[in-house]
Design an enzyme around this catalytic site. Structure first.
Site, PDB file in Angstrom:
ATOM      1  N   ASP A  12       0.839  -1.198   0.000  1.00 26.18           N
ATOM      2  CA  ASP A  12       0.000   0.000   0.000  1.00 26.18           C
ATOM      3  C   ASP A  12       0.874   1.249   0.000  1.00 26.18           C
ATOM      4  O   ASP A  12       1.027   1.953   1.007  1.00 26.18           O
ATOM      5  CB  ASP A  12      -0.950  -0.029   1.210  1.00 26.18           C
ATOM      6  CG  ASP A  12      -1.977  -1.134   1.090  1.00 26.18           C
ATOM      7  OD1 ASP A  12      -2.391  -1.449  -0.046  1.00 26.18           O
ATOM      8  OD2 ASP A  12      -2.378  -1.703   2.125  1.00 26.18           O
ATOM      9  N   LYS A  34       0.266  -7.924  -2.547  1.00 30.82           N
ATOM     10  CA  LYS A  34      -1.069  -7.390  -2.821  1.00 30.82           C
ATOM     11  C   LYS A  34      -0.952  -5.976  -3.363  1.00 30.82           C
ATOM     12  O   LYS A  34      -0.292  -5.117  -2.770  1.00 30.82           O
ATOM     13  CB  LYS A  34      -1.905  -7.385  -1.531  1.00 30.82           C
ATOM     14  CG  LYS A  34      -3.337  -6.924  -1.766  1.00 30.82           C
ATOM     15  CD  LYS A  34      -4.224  -7.294  -0.597  1.00 30.82           C
ATOM     16  CE  LYS A  34      -4.287  -6.254   0.481  1.00 30.82           C
ATOM     17  NZ  LYS A  34      -5.068  -5.062   0.145  1.00 30.82           N
ATOM     18  N   LYS A  62     -11.306  -4.697  -5.356  1.00 33.71           N
ATOM     19  CA  LYS A  62     -12.674  -4.836  -4.808  1.00 33.71           C
ATOM     20  C   LYS A  62     -13.722  -4.327  -5.785  1.00 33.71           C
ATOM     21  O   LYS A  62     -14.484  -3.394  -5.484  1.00 33.71           O
ATOM     22  CB  LYS A  62     -12.788  -4.111  -3.469  1.00 33.71           C
ATOM     23  CG  LYS A  62     -11.816  -4.629  -2.410  1.00 33.71           C
ATOM     24  CD  LYS A  62     -12.005  -3.897  -1.088  1.00 33.71           C
ATOM     25  CE  LYS A  62     -11.035  -4.335  -0.021  1.00 33.71           C
ATOM     26  NZ  LYS A  62      -9.620  -3.952  -0.274  1.00 33.71           N
ATOM     27  N   ARG A 209      -1.151  -8.792  12.939  1.00 37.84           N
ATOM     28  CA  ARG A 209      -0.271  -7.934  13.734  1.00 37.84           C
ATOM     29  C   ARG A 209       0.631  -8.753  14.644  1.00 37.84           C
ATOM     30  O   ARG A 209       0.296  -9.876  15.037  1.00 37.84           O
ATOM     31  CB  ARG A 209      -1.103  -6.997  14.623  1.00 37.84           C
ATOM     32  CG  ARG A 209      -1.864  -5.922  13.845  1.00 37.84           C
ATOM     33  CD  ARG A 209      -0.898  -4.940  13.222  1.00 37.84           C
ATOM     34  NE  ARG A 209      -1.538  -3.847  12.502  1.00 37.84           N
ATOM     35  CZ  ARG A 209      -1.890  -3.888  11.206  1.00 37.84           C
ATOM     36  NH1 ARG A 209      -1.711  -4.979  10.496  1.00 37.84           N
ATOM     37  NH2 ARG A 209      -2.413  -2.826  10.622  1.00 37.84           N
TER      38      ARG A 209
HETATM   39  O1  C5P Z   1      -3.331  -2.977   8.199  1.00 36.44           O
HETATM   40  P1  C5P Z   1      -2.530  -3.543   7.066  1.00 36.44           P
HETATM   41  O2  C5P Z   1      -1.624  -2.521   6.450  1.00 36.44           O
HETATM   42  O3  C5P Z   1      -1.823  -4.831   7.408  1.00 36.44           O
HETATM   43  O4  C5P Z   1      -3.643  -3.875   5.961  1.00 36.44           O
HETATM   44  C1  C5P Z   1      -3.474  -4.839   4.967  1.00 36.44           C
HETATM   45  C2  C5P Z   1      -4.710  -4.821   4.111  1.00 36.44           C
HETATM   46  O5  C5P Z   1      -5.867  -5.053   4.884  1.00 36.44           O
HETATM   47  C3  C5P Z   1      -4.972  -3.498   3.416  1.00 36.44           C
HETATM   48  O6  C5P Z   1      -4.312  -3.472   2.175  1.00 36.44           O
HETATM   49  C4  C5P Z   1      -6.470  -3.441   3.275  1.00 36.44           C
HETATM   50  O7  C5P Z   1      -6.897  -3.909   2.006  1.00 36.44           O
HETATM   51  C5  C5P Z   1      -6.982  -4.397   4.328  1.00 36.44           C
HETATM   52  N1  C5P Z   1      -7.643  -3.667   5.409  1.00 36.44           N
HETATM   53  C6  C5P Z   1      -8.947  -3.975   5.752  1.00 36.44           C
HETATM   54  N2  C5P Z   1      -9.544  -3.279   6.782  1.00 36.44           N
HETATM   55  C7  C5P Z   1      -8.870  -2.345   7.458  1.00 36.44           C
HETATM   56  C8  C5P Z   1      -7.550  -2.038   7.114  1.00 36.44           C
HETATM   57  C9  C5P Z   1      -6.951  -2.732   6.076  1.00 36.44           C
HETATM   58  O8  C5P Z   1      -9.565  -4.833   5.149  1.00 36.44           O
HETATM   59  N3  C5P Z   1      -9.431  -1.740   8.449  1.00 36.44           N
END
Ligand code: C5P
Length: 266
Positions: A12, A34, A62, A209
């Site tokens: 991201d 991803k 999505k 996490r």
């Molecule tokens: O929080 P993290 O950076 O590990 O997020 C990985 C993926 O989880 C993001 O790319 C997003 O698509 C998804 N995500 C989610 N709901 C959230 C935050 C992130 O589904 N609240």
């Protein structure tokens, strides 16, 4: 599948060069990367092609549109030779069926076979109140006693969370019935979704996490070991890795956790 194949790193990041540097750094440790709206909007198919030289691709855009548009977009995702991509379950049964049609109709296949189509259920940033505002939670379901609640959770929080998880389950079952290969779910829904949808339906967990670290905008988090132990096929981690000063070390820890959970599952 090896432990490394189960870890998906979310790139991201808007800058393609930075994304490629991270992918290069992690390519020997990670099976898949991803690509979401951020990197794809900035760089389009070039981002997929660049990162693809360093690992598998999970294209997480999505899709949520009319069935014919999603069918065509799904065909384009196949043409990009991605390994997995997402549509949004809230697009409905017809739209999800169309995505599957788009994949099956395409003459191209990715190296590992046709791409897996996953349904995004409820973003883990949603809570009970935000779903209620949109009329997306209805009443009491029977998951209340089937989720592994921690001792500190009080009744109201449990009730609200079980309502959210009930909605995740309904969307997952709709996705399965529409012919999708699996779903993306928050960690606390992994076990019940697997119970409801069966072992052949892929479960991809976000909100991964290290213990005691920043959960950011996730309302539910788990370690990789907990998530794989609960039944996830893949775990997705973004910020814990890409924002770390030691991305290789965090990735190594996650792979070890996944391997431990796989050994426990056998
Ligand atoms: O929080 P993290 O950076 O590990 O997020 C990985 C993926 O989880 C993001 O790319 C997003 O698509 C998804 N995500 C989610 N709901 C959230 C935050 C992130 O589904 N609240």
């Amino acid at each position: 599948m090896d432990a490394k194949d189960r870890l998906v790193v979310a790139l991201d990041i808007s800058d393609l060069q930075s994304a490629c540097l991270r992918a290069e750094l992690l390519r020997s440790q990670v099976g898949m990367f991803k690509i979401g709206p951020r990197l794809y909007t900035a760089h389009g198919p070039a981002a997929v092609k660049e990162v693809q030289t360093r690992g598998g691709i999970f294209l997480d855009l999505k899709y949520h549109d009319i069935p014919t548009t999603v069918e065509d977009a799904s065909r384009e995702a196949v043409n990009l030779r991605v390994d997995m991509f997402t549509v949004h379950c809230l697009g409905g049964t017809e739209m999800m069926r169309a995505a599957r049609r788009g994949v099956k109709a395409s003459p191209w296949t990715a190296p590992g076979g046709r791409p897996k189509v996953l349904g995004a259920t409820i973003l883990t940033s949603h809570d009970y109140n935000s779903l209620r505002r949109h009329g997306l939670v209805k009443g009491v379901h029977d998951v209340f006693d089937r989720v592994n609640w921690g001792p500190e959770d009080e009744a109201q929080r449990r009730f609200e969370r079980s309502e959210v998880i009930s909605r995740v389950i309904e969307l997952a079952k709709e996705a399965r019935d529409a012919g999708l290969d699996g779903v993306v779910v928050p960690p606390d829904a992994i076990r019940v979704v697997q119970e409801e949808c069966g072992p052949n339906f892929l479960i991809v967990a976000v909100g991964i996490r290290q213990p005691g670290t920043n959960s950011h905008d996730h309302t539910s988090t788990m370690t990789p070991r907990e998530a794989i132990g609960a039944g996830a096929d893949y775990v997705v981690a973004g910020r814990p890795i890409i924002e770390s000063h030691d991305p290789v070390g965090v990735t190594r820890w996650m792979i070890e956790e996944i391997a431990a959970a796989m050994a426990e599952r056998r």
